[in-house]
Design a protein around this motif. Structure first.
Motif, mmCIF file in Angstrom:
data_model
loop_
_atom_site.group_PDB
_atom_site.id
_atom_site.type_symbol
_atom_site.label_atom_id
_atom_site.label_comp_id
_atom_site.label_asym_id
_atom_site.label_seq_id
_atom_site.Cartn_x
_atom_site.Cartn_y
_atom_site.Cartn_z
ATOM 1 N N ASN A 109 0.805 -1.222 0.000
ATOM 2 C CA ASN A 109 0.000 0.000 0.000
ATOM 3 C C ASN A 109 0.841 1.278 0.000
ATOM 4 O OD1 ASN A 109 -3.033 -0.867 0.469
ATOM 5 N ND2 ASN A 109 -1.765 -2.241 1.701
ATOM 6 N N LYS A 110 2.134 1.121 -0.279
ATOM 7 C CA LYS A 110 3.067 2.256 -0.384
ATOM 8 C C LYS A 110 3.074 3.102 0.895
ATOM 9 C CE LYS A 110 2.717 2.425 -5.416
ATOM 10 N NZ LYS A 110 2.372 3.225 -6.614
ATOM 11 N N LEU A 111 3.201 2.406 2.024
ATOM 12 C CA LEU A 111 3.267 3.057 3.321
ATOM 13 C C LEU A 111 4.609 2.750 3.982
ATOM 14 C CD1 LEU A 111 -0.247 1.964 4.693
ATOM 15 C CD2 LEU A 111 0.308 4.120 3.557
ATOM 16 N N TRP A 112 5.093 3.688 4.783
ATOM 17 C CA TRP A 112 6.288 3.399 5.573
ATOM 18 C C TRP A 112 5.867 2.785 6.915
ATOM 19 C CZ3 TRP A 112 5.059 6.203 9.713
ATOM 20 C CH2 TRP A 112 4.531 7.488 9.560
ATOM 21 N N VAL A 113 6.843 2.232 7.637
ATOM 22 C CA VAL A 113 6.587 1.671 8.971
ATOM 23 C C VAL A 113 7.594 2.265 9.950
ATOM 24 C CG1 VAL A 113 6.515 -0.407 10.400
ATOM 25 C CG2 VAL A 113 5.712 -0.508 8.028
ATOM 26 N N LEU A 114 7.084 2.788 11.041
ATOM 27 C CA LEU A 114 7.906 3.294 12.149
ATOM 28 C C LEU A 114 7.562 2.449 13.374
ATOM 29 C CD1 LEU A 114 8.288 7.072 13.143
ATOM 30 C CD2 LEU A 114 8.310 5.238 14.812
ATOM 31 N N ASP A 115 8.558 1.875 14.003
ATOM 32 C CA ASP A 115 8.327 1.018 15.168
ATOM 33 C C ASP A 115 8.593 1.780 16.456
ATOM 34 O OD1 ASP A 115 7.728 -1.374 16.544
ATOM 35 O OD2 ASP A 115 9.858 -1.822 16.748
ATOM 36 N N ASP A 116 7.558 1.943 17.258
ATOM 37 C CA ASP A 116 7.680 2.570 18.571
ATOM 38 C C ASP A 116 8.073 1.482 19.567
ATOM 39 O OD1 ASP A 116 7.361 3.736 21.040
ATOM 40 O OD2 ASP A 116 5.350 4.525 20.678
ATOM 41 N N ALA A 117 9.370 1.395 19.842
ATOM 42 C CA ALA A 117 9.906 0.360 20.735
ATOM 43 C C ALA A 117 10.193 0.925 22.116
ATOM 44 C CB ALA A 117 11.168 -0.249 20.127
ATOM 45 N N ALA A 118 9.358 1.871 22.562
ATOM 46 C CA ALA A 118 9.561 2.476 23.886
ATOM 47 C C ALA A 118 9.558 1.425 24.986
ATOM 48 C CB ALA A 118 8.472 3.512 24.153
#
Length: 378
Positions: A155-164
């Protein structure tokens, strides 16, 4: 009353080294961007195998720097879980973006792939232009990130992982901080790797993203001092906090091993007691940093009464999170997945976290589990 998270035992173990580190900072006097900051970043790179690390002022600011690097613009949509801490959605809103709330898996507490797909469909109906997905490794374990990246790529989306909460965990032999385009974490004192104040970090293997984040955390500064390439922020970590984290990182691997042993012991105790609760599950191929040990109480159990009775026995507990983000006043206007976030709603009513830290004893766990079992059964 026992400690929910016991930082005193850890500090006693490394106090001399921390005192030495702080003294060194006081002697050289570089309280902002001193040499300890770069030393910490190098050590975090070795630990996570992520090429570029930027330490910053908090986990929330790390998220902001990540979104700035990815080019989030006003009215851009970002899929986020609602069952999480506010900063995940807050960072999107602070840049004028639109958080699109998705549901989570009932067993893992992490964002649900089917709900992401529902959100993508619903966003098209509502005319929201989606740009990315923020995953959250809630309570310590990472999401099933490969499946989410596959959906994102289609779907042409980026992924950011919140690893807090999940820094220190792993997924298919890769460490958190190195699972997708950009990852972030928090060094809030109660986190598995925490400092003695606020702090955070940004992780990427993409030099372009790193350069933007580095500039943005120095007010948007360019290659020359007092020349600015972009609107930025004051996102620097204090040198003293970096110095403390250098020493804490040295014992982090052993603490993660201890946390895992303690979590498994908790599970064995409750299974042996046949306690009427739902235990946390870690997905195949992953490890957890066990930031929290969170159970699901039966809906027939009065959670507030359970907390009161546990406290009477000297056992602290915590509820993460009693009100989903999409139900909170500032976020009610934002869109949600077409599945109506039923798991999120259920979990907010039944989850409760028990004491968890690397210095908890098996004796403590036997006591906690027995008291919890007796309260639930009665």
């Amino acid at each position: 009353m026992m400690d929910f998270i016991d930082l005193k035992k850890q500090q006693k173990l490394i106090r001399k080294n921390i005192d030495h580190r702080i003294s060194k900072v006081l002697n050289h006097g570089q309280y902002i961007l001193g040499p300890e900051v770069k030393e910490l970043e190098n050590n975090l790179s070795l630990f996570s195998k992520s090429k570029y690390i930027l330490c910053c002022s908090s986990g929330t600011d790390a998220l902001l720097l990540g979104l700035i690097s990815l080019g989030l613009k006003p009215n851009d949509g970002v899929i986020v879980p609602s069952f999480t801490f506010a900063s995940t959605a807050e960072a999107v809103c602070m840049l004028g973006g639109v958080p699109f709330f998705s549901d989570v898996n009932i067993d893992t507490f992490n964002i649900c792939e089917n709900s992401i797909l529902n959100s993508i469909t619903e966003a098209k109906k509502q005319g929201v232009t989606l740009k990315g997905i923020i995953t959250v490794g809630l309570f310590g374990q990472p999401c099933d990130i490969d499946n989410i990246i596959e959906i994102a790529n289609r779907n042409k989306l980026w992924v950011l992982d919140d690893a807090a909460q999940s820094f220190g965990s792993s997924y298919k032999n890769k460490m958190s901080g190195n699972l997708c385009d950009i990852s972030t974490t928090s060094f809030f004192p109660a986190k598995p790797l925490g400092c003695y104040g606020d702090g955070g970090a940004f992780f990427t293997n993409n030099e372009h993203y790193y350069k933007i984040a580095y500039s943005a955390h120095l007010h948007g500064m360019g290659s020359n001092k007092y020349e600015y390439d972009r609107i930025g922020m004051n996102g620097r970590i204090d040198t003293i906090q970096a110095a403390i984290l250098i020493e804490k990182l040295k014992i982090f691997k052993s603490e993660l091993i201890n946390r895992d042993k303690l979590a498994e012991y908790y599970k064995r105790q409750f299974l042996d007691l046949s306690t009427n609760i739902k235990l946390p599950k870690v997905i195949s191929g992953a490890t957890s940093s066990w930031a929290q040990f969170t159970i699901q109480l039966p809906l027939s159990c009065d959670r507030e009464d359970f907390q009161i009775k546990m406290k009477e026995k000297g056992i602290p507990t915590a509820i993460y999170y009693p009100i989903p983000i999409h139900c909170q006043k500032p976020y009610k206007k934002f869109p949600i997945s077409s599945d109506k976030l039923r798991n999120t709603d259920l979990l907010s009513k039944c989850v409760i976290s028990l004491p968890m830290h690397a210095y908890l004893s098996f004796e403590d766990i036997r006591y906690i589990s027995k008291i919890a079992h007796d309260i639930i059964n009665n």
